[in-house]
Write a protein that holds these residues in place. Sequence first.
Motif, mmCIF file in Angstrom:
data_model
loop_
_atom_site.group_PDB
_atom_site.id
_atom_site.type_symbol
_atom_site.label_atom_id
_atom_site.label_comp_id
_atom_site.label_asym_id
_atom_site.label_seq_id
_atom_site.Cartn_x
_atom_site.Cartn_y
_atom_site.Cartn_z
ATOM 1 N N ALA A 12 0.724 -1.219 0.009
ATOM 2 C CA ALA A 12 0.009 -0.166 0.023
ATOM 3 C C ALA A 12 0.940 1.246 -0.026
ATOM 4 O O ALA A 12 1.595 1.617 0.960
ATOM 5 N N ASP A 14 0.770 4.256 0.634
ATOM 6 C CA ASP A 14 -0.060 5.138 1.388
ATOM 7 C C ASP A 14 0.964 6.435 2.025
ATOM 8 O O ASP A 14 1.573 6.602 2.996
ATOM 9 N N LYS A 36 -0.325 -0.498 -4.519
ATOM 10 C CA LYS A 36 -1.747 -0.344 -4.188
ATOM 11 C C LYS A 36 -1.783 1.308 -4.054
ATOM 12 O O LYS A 36 -1.202 1.906 -3.234
ATOM 13 N N LYS A 65 -12.493 1.945 -3.225
ATOM 14 C CA LYS A 65 -13.801 1.503 -2.318
ATOM 15 C C LYS A 65 -14.777 2.292 -2.321
ATOM 16 O O LYS A 65 -15.552 3.098 -1.732
ATOM 17 N N VAL A 124 -16.023 -6.077 5.590
ATOM 18 C CA VAL A 124 -15.899 -5.231 6.534
ATOM 19 C C VAL A 124 -14.322 -4.717 6.940
ATOM 20 O O VAL A 124 -13.403 -5.375 6.751
ATOM 21 N N LEU A 125 -14.248 -3.283 6.839
ATOM 22 C CA LEU A 125 -12.865 -2.900 7.034
ATOM 23 C C LEU A 125 -12.110 -3.713 8.190
ATOM 24 O O LEU A 125 -12.660 -3.928 9.231
ATOM 25 N N THR A 126 -10.873 -4.064 7.959
ATOM 26 C CA THR A 126 -10.104 -4.575 9.099
ATOM 27 C C THR A 126 -9.809 -3.784 10.264
ATOM 28 O O THR A 126 -9.425 -4.468 11.276
ATOM 29 N N VAL A 163 -12.372 -8.094 -0.309
ATOM 30 C CA VAL A 163 -11.264 -7.667 0.670
ATOM 31 C C VAL A 163 -11.960 -8.070 2.231
ATOM 32 O O VAL A 163 -13.054 -7.888 2.146
ATOM 33 N N PRO A 185 -5.946 -7.393 4.016
ATOM 34 C CA PRO A 185 -5.075 -6.314 4.776
ATOM 35 C C PRO A 185 -5.124 -6.810 5.897
ATOM 36 O O PRO A 185 -5.576 -7.840 6.541
ATOM 37 N N ARG A 188 0.103 -7.939 9.888
ATOM 38 C CA ARG A 188 1.449 -7.707 10.449
ATOM 39 C C ARG A 188 2.256 -8.874 10.924
ATOM 40 O O ARG A 188 2.034 -9.743 11.763
ATOM 41 N N GLN A 197 -4.796 -1.242 13.163
ATOM 42 C CA GLN A 197 -5.374 -2.492 12.697
ATOM 43 C C GLN A 197 -5.935 -3.508 13.840
ATOM 44 O O GLN A 197 -5.290 -3.361 14.821
ATOM 45 N N VAL A 215 -2.230 -7.395 1.605
ATOM 46 C CA VAL A 215 -2.191 -6.102 1.327
ATOM 47 C C VAL A 215 -1.231 -5.649 2.515
ATOM 48 O O VAL A 215 -1.760 -5.946 3.785
ATOM 49 N N VAL A 216 -0.178 -5.201 2.285
ATOM 50 C CA VAL A 216 0.700 -4.850 3.444
ATOM 51 C C VAL A 216 1.072 -3.152 3.403
ATOM 52 O O VAL A 216 1.681 -2.849 2.204
ATOM 53 N N GLY A 217 0.909 -2.360 4.395
ATOM 54 C CA GLY A 217 1.408 -1.337 4.169
ATOM 55 C C GLY A 217 2.640 -0.585 5.119
ATOM 56 O O GLY A 217 3.764 -0.885 4.681
ATOM 57 N N ARG A 218 2.201 -0.188 6.056
ATOM 58 C CA ARG A 218 3.414 0.348 7.151
ATOM 59 C C ARG A 218 4.456 -0.378 7.357
ATOM 60 O O ARG A 218 5.865 0.072 7.497
ATOM 61 N N PRO A 219 4.327 -1.810 7.631
ATOM 62 C CA PRO A 219 5.428 -2.577 7.834
ATOM 63 C C PRO A 219 6.375 -2.556 6.989
ATOM 64 O O PRO A 219 7.492 -2.669 7.119
HETATM 65 O O1 C5P Z 1 -0.382 0.283 6.595
HETATM 66 P P1 C5P Z 1 -1.273 -1.029 6.711
HETATM 67 O O2 C5P Z 1 -0.506 -2.256 6.300
HETATM 68 O O3 C5P Z 1 -2.312 -1.092 7.928
HETATM 69 O O4 C5P Z 1 -2.327 -0.514 5.254
HETATM 70 C C1 C5P Z 1 -3.384 -1.459 5.056
HETATM 71 C C2 C5P Z 1 -3.938 -0.759 3.756
HETATM 72 O O5 C5P Z 1 -4.930 -1.641 3.542
HETATM 73 C C3 C5P Z 1 -4.275 0.427 3.909
HETATM 74 O O6 C5P Z 1 -4.275 1.003 2.624
HETATM 75 C C4 C5P Z 1 -5.872 0.515 4.097
HETATM 76 O O7 C5P Z 1 -6.539 1.414 3.508
HETATM 77 C C5 C5P Z 1 -6.137 -0.793 3.378
HETATM 78 N N1 C5P Z 1 -7.341 -1.649 3.812
HETATM 79 C C6 C5P Z 1 -7.618 -1.969 5.181
HETATM 80 N N2 C5P Z 1 -8.737 -2.407 5.430
HETATM 81 C C7 C5P Z 1 -9.835 -2.906 4.346
HETATM 82 C C8 C5P Z 1 -9.357 -2.595 3.009
HETATM 83 C C9 C5P Z 1 -8.257 -1.872 2.937
HETATM 84 O O8 C5P Z 1 -6.713 -1.994 5.945
HETATM 85 N N3 C5P Z 1 -10.714 -3.660 4.507
#
Ligand code: C5P
Length: 236
Positions: A12, A14, A36, A65, A124-126, A163, A185, A188, A197, A215-219
């Motif tokens: 990600a 971001d 992403k 989204k 559902v958002l994680t 997702v 996503p 970790r 998260q 989906v991996v962002g900050r790590p």
């Molecule tokens: O930094 P991190 O690993 O938490 O990033 C997760 C990414 O996945 C972010 O860009 C966030 O918008 C996305 N995402 C999420 N949960 C969802 C859908 C997307 O965390 N259900």
Amino acid sequence: MAEELNRKVIVALDVEGREQALSLARELSGSGCWVKVGLELYACAGLGIIQDLKDLGLKIFLDLKLHDIPNTVARTVKALAGTGVDMLNVHCSGGYEMMARAAENAREAGVKTGFVPQLIGVTVLTSMTANELAQDLGVGGELEDHVVRLALLAKRAGLDGVVASAQEAPVLRQECGQDFLLVTPGIRPAWSTTDDQARIVTPRAAIAAGSSYLVVGRPVTRAANPRAALDRLWEE
Ligand code: C5P
């Protein structure tokens, strides 16, 4: 081996702007991973960033989204599919009609470009806990049942996958079949921080649970050496 596993990782991007995103993308190109583009980068850099990332040979998940009335979402999907992204998404809670029209328009856009992007539904958002879903949003029953209900609706509407948290991957695999994409996503590795998260899983556990893409962002993006952090995902 790492490269094969990296093909299942979507990093990600971001970050606050085009230059930061491209510098990260340059470091990651050649590793096998996808990138992403989410709302933040889209707001800062616009759709022009897509071609820049394609030029680096990266596969792209455009994570906007979408959630609006069927006509608006369908027309937006058509426009976005024309940019050549490999994957894009809508919220499952927009309903059957919205998702079905979006899937139809993604396919129609593909007739013109010769390539149909994968269309994924957000369940559902994680970051959301079972308590928040029940108490704040008034969605009764178990969180997992709600995720499965939304995923089955997405499948019936013709979407390629959903997702969801990797915690829900085993039941989704069972209910939605082997070909349905599970993009997860909330990943970790043991060595990183949790951030905001709530429903997290380690990279290898997510693969074992049946995730198609992590989906991996900050790590990765906040690491001093993102490329090394990407490869370290598999150390457990
Ligand atoms: O930094 P991190 O690993 O938490 O990033 C997760 C990414 O996945 C972010 O860009 C966030 O918008 C996305 N995402 C999420 N949960 C969802 C859908 C997307 O965390 N259900």
